[in-house]
Design an enzyme around this catalytic site. Structure first.
Site, PDB file in Angstrom:
ATOM      1  N   ASP A 104      -4.875   4.861   7.691  1.00 37.04           N
ATOM      2  CA  ASP A 104      -3.849   5.307   6.751  1.00 37.04           C
ATOM      3  C   ASP A 104      -4.237   4.877   5.344  1.00 37.04           C
ATOM      4  O   ASP A 104      -4.156   3.698   5.009  1.00 37.04           O
ATOM      5  CB  ASP A 104      -2.508   4.694   7.156  1.00 37.04           C
ATOM      6  CG  ASP A 104      -1.352   5.200   6.319  1.00 37.04           C
ATOM      7  OD1 ASP A 104      -1.603   5.761   5.244  1.00 37.04           O
ATOM      8  OD2 ASP A 104      -0.206   5.016   6.742  1.00 37.04           O
ATOM      9  N   ASP A 320      -2.540  14.312  -0.373  1.00 45.62           N
ATOM     10  CA  ASP A 320      -2.273  13.578   0.866  1.00 45.62           C
ATOM     11  C   ASP A 320      -3.165  14.097   1.980  1.00 45.62           C
ATOM     12  O   ASP A 320      -2.892  15.126   2.587  1.00 45.62           O
ATOM     13  CB  ASP A 320      -0.804  13.731   1.251  1.00 45.62           C
ATOM     14  CG  ASP A 320      -0.450  12.926   2.491  1.00 45.62           C
ATOM     15  OD1 ASP A 320      -1.343  12.246   3.033  1.00 45.62           O
ATOM     16  OD2 ASP A 320       0.715  12.960   2.907  1.00 45.62           O
TER      17      ASP A 320
END
Length: 493
Positions: A104, A320
């Site tokens: 992440d 993202d």
């Protein structure tokens, strides 16, 4: 709301720094140049048409977290019908045990499900065996108390009611209602340090991470469960910041996603080839926000309502790599789709799974549809080709990967969210030290060059695909798995 956290900046001074490289892919492992570190990275999602609903649901959950706090996970294959988030197999503790964690690049801590955890998942449909971490089972584990510097700096203040024997807690609550809570522990994390071209050896680094004592919502019940999440965010609690504050890495990383073979490249450290143009990051944001100036279709700039781009002619876009699709305000989405389909006026759009606009088409989509370009501050453009924004759903049925979504920032501005779909086959460079982001079209199955900051030497990092048994398999899938390298030549110094 997204995870509540304090953004305490890590020390700016970076001494001798080495290059870190991360590898992505189908059951991936990595190898790179001297001074690099490697993680074994795997796809989180597998499958084809049956994954469309799950993929969109995944994006929706991420948006709940993203718009109010943190989340920039590493993405996988850019085609929605074959998408994959990635998770890494890392070793933790002494003696070490293997754990599977989602990679992440947006969240701020590494956390692992711990022994005695309430509602932690016990099985996963991802083909991995889940393991609960036990601090008492590691001779190098130390619990972090609330009076220690890491705890006070993470919360930017002394912890209320703190006593020397009170553990430093963490508690992240996401917009979808799920949450994770526990306490911080310091222990050895085992990484693969690259010792030469396509050679690597195990190395240890002491890292502070969260020991999850309770999960709720999707984190406790998801069939796509993992042992935890490894965050590469900017806060001082992230592993990246911990390594940077000790002078072991630069706060610079890059990724390259391959939508042909799957997987991609993730590198921490300075990438010297290919070169990329950059645009400034919007300051004081929790995510990777940039200023978008215009949208171009087939060589012509779209005329859009002035309020979409604000009084300064600007629209805020979030980059993202963990979101699969691209989400646009309705006032951009609707005219964009009209212009895309205008080149094929005989086609009829129909809806698949109540959310995707699809059509029948025979032939090359690159020859039949226009290139879409997003223009950003600093004269940086993002070219999205038809084979990127269109994906084959079944036989001759194609679907559009652009989605309409009315998302706004806290000050009421429309937000554009650009995910894996538009960044496939591009090297994307995040320079957190200079607060810029940039990209360039690139063959993610090829090689990049990274720099060892201590020696000044540059190294070619190639694509590799290691199976779960750690044996090298077909190099054609490799690039996709390449590199998480970039942790340190002097990591062990």
């Amino acid at each position: 709301m997204g995870p509540a956290r304090s953004l305490a900046s890590a020390p700016a001074a970076v001494a001798a720094v080495a290059v870190v490289v991360v590898v992505l892919g189908l059951a991936a492992s990595v190898a790179a140049a001297e001074g690099n570190v490697v993680l074994h990275v795997h796809h989180r999602f597998r499958g084809r048409r049956q994954m469309l609903g799950a993929m969109r649901s995944h994006d929706a959950r991420r948006h709940g977290r993203l718009l109010s706090a943190v989340d920039l996970p590493l993405g996988g294959k850019g085609t929605p019908t074959d998408t994959g988030l990635y998770f890494a197999k890392i070793g933790i503790g002494t003696p070490p045990k293997d754990y599977y964690v989602q990679v992440d690049t947006g969240s701020d801590i590494l956390w692992i499900n711990c022994i005695g955890c309430d509602q932690c998942p016990k099985k996963s449909n991802l083909g991995v065996e889940l393991t609960l971490y036990n601090p008492n089972g590691s001779s190098t584990a130390e619990r972090i108390t609330c009076d220690q510097e890491f705890c006070t700096s993470t919360y930017n203040a002394a912890f209320p009611g703190c006593k020397p024997d009170v553990l430093c807690p963490y508690n992240l609550t996401y917009g979808d209602g799920s949450s994770t809570a526990g306490y911080f522990v310091e222990d050895n994390v085992i990484l693969n340090r690259v010792t030469g071209n396509l050679q690597a050896s195990s190395m240890n680094s002491s890292v502070i991470f969260g020991c999850a004592a309770k999960q709720s919502g999707g984190l406790g019940t998801s069939s796509e469960a993992l042992d935890g999440i490894i965050g590469f965010g900017q806060a001082n609690s992230s592993m990246l910041s911990q390594l940077a504050s000790s002078g072991k890495v630069k706060k610079v990383f890059a990724h390259c996603l391959d939508n042909t073979n799957g997987g991609g490249i993730f590198a921490i450290g300075e990438v010297v080839q290919p070169k990329v143009k950059t645009t400034p990051l919007v300051p004081n944001q929790a995510h990777y926000n940039v200023v978008m100036k215009a949208v171009e279709v087939g060589g012509r700039v779209m005329e859009l309502p002035t309020d979409i781009f604000g009084f300064g002619g600007e629209n805020e876009a979030i980059i993202d790599s963990g979101t699969t699709l691209a989400y646009l305000p309705g006032d951009i989405y609707n005219p964009l789709i009209e212009k895309i389909m205008a080149q094929q006026p005989g086609l009829d759009l129909h809806t698949v799974e109540e959310q995707f606009s699809c059509f029948k088409f025979v032939g090359s989509v690159d020859n039949g549809f226009p290139v879409v370009k997003f223009h950003f501050d600093g004269s940086l453009a993002l070219a999205v080709y038809p084979h990127d924004y269109l994906f084959r759903y079944h036989d001759d049925t194609w679907c559009i990967g652009f989605m309409s979504a009315e998302m706004q920032s806290k000050d009421g501005k429309d937000i554009t969210l650009l995910g894996d779909l538009v960044f496939s086959n591009k090297l994307v460079l995040y320079d957190l030290e200079n607060q810029t982001i940039g990209w360039a079209d690139y063959n993610c199955s090829s090689r990049i060059m990274v720099k060892d900051e201590k020696s000044g030497a540059t190294y070619t990092v190639g694509a590799h695909n290691l199976g779960s048994n750690s044996e090298l398999v077909s190099p054609s899938i490799a690039a996709v798995l390449l590199l998480l390298a970039a942790v340190l030549y002097n990591f062990m110094l």
